[in-house]
Design a protein around this motif. Structure first.
Motif, short mmCIF file in Angstrom:
data_model
loop_
_atom_site.label_atom_id
_atom_site.label_comp_id
_atom_site.label_asym_id
_atom_site.label_seq_id
_atom_site.Cartn_x
_atom_site.Cartn_y
_atom_site.Cartn_z
N LEU A 120 1.07 4.22 -3.00
CA LEU A 120 0.93 5.66 -2.77
C LEU A 120 2.15 6.43 -3.25
O LEU A 120 2.03 7.56 -3.73
CB LEU A 120 0.70 5.93 -1.28
CG LEU A 120 -0.63 5.41 -0.72
CD1 LEU A 120 -0.61 5.45 0.79
CD2 LEU A 120 -1.79 6.20 -1.29
N THR A 141 2.30 7.78 5.44
CA THR A 141 2.91 7.93 4.12
C THR A 141 2.59 9.28 3.49
O THR A 141 3.47 9.92 2.91
CB THR A 141 2.45 6.79 3.19
OG1 THR A 141 2.87 5.55 3.76
CG2 THR A 141 3.03 6.92 1.79
N ARG A 170 0.83 -1.22 0.00
CA ARG A 170 0.00 0.00 0.00
C ARG A 170 0.86 1.25 0.00
O ARG A 170 0.59 2.20 -0.76
CB ARG A 170 -0.96 0.00 1.19
CG ARG A 170 -1.91 1.18 1.16
CD ARG A 170 -2.83 1.14 -0.07
NE ARG A 170 -3.59 2.36 -0.20
CZ ARG A 170 -3.68 3.06 -1.32
NH1 ARG A 170 -3.07 2.66 -2.43
NH2 ARG A 170 -4.40 4.17 -1.37
N GLU A 197 -1.43 4.82 5.34
CA GLU A 197 -1.72 5.97 4.48
C GLU A 197 -1.44 7.28 5.20
O GLU A 197 -0.88 8.21 4.61
CB GLU A 197 -3.16 5.91 4.00
CG GLU A 197 -3.39 4.79 3.01
CD GLU A 197 -4.79 4.75 2.42
OE1 GLU A 197 -5.63 5.63 2.75
OE2 GLU A 197 -5.04 3.83 1.62
#
Length: 148
Positions: free
Chosen positions: A43, A95, A39, A92
């Motif tokens: 991103l 990041t 993931r 997320e």
């Protein structure tokens, strides 16, 4: 795409590998570790890391449908359990820091699903893969590249 440079200091490479390995061991869930790394790499648009970690995820037995829908995990219904969703939300938030700090609600939800040690290792794993992503993207290391 041609790599800008394949040079990476051996001490830096060794240190980052050690951080990632320690974080994975401390998290204690190899499949989740790969979901998190995929993931973050999505991103960060890191083809090299996506190629590597998708392969490792498959080797770890992560279901292909889950990998296919990882970019849309929030819309994937029950495909990801509450613990995985908390980890992905934290991934997320750590990041993509353009909005500021990691939101308290995201961190608190992760803390509901991970003990203090696991949460520290999860955060360390996200930091490690983000470092790798940035090193590979900045140098334009292509997917499947072997000289880096």
């Amino acid at each position: 795409m041609t790599a800008r440079t394949t040079h990476l200091d051996a001490e830096v490479r060794t240190a980052l590998r050690a951080v990632g390995a320690a974080a994975k061991r401390g998290l204690g869930d190899a499949g989740l570790a790969e979901l998190v790394q995929v993931r973050a790499s999505q991103l960060n648009h890191c083809a090299y890391c996506l190629d590597m970690h998708l392969g490792i995820a498959r080797e770890q037995g992560v279901d292909g449908r889950r990998l296919d829908l990882l970019a849309a995990w929030e819309e994937a219904g029950e495909l990801f359990d509450a613990r995985e969703r908390a980890a992905l939300a934290l991934t997320e938030a750590v990041t993509v820091l353009t909005g500021g700090f990691v939101p308290d609600a995201v961190y608190e939800e992760a803390a509901r699903h991970f003990d203090a040690g696991e949460l520290a290792h999860l955060t360390g794993l996200v930091a490690a893969i983000n470092s790798w992503n940035r090193l590979m993207v900045a140098r334009r290391i292509p997917a499947g590249g072997t000289a880096w």
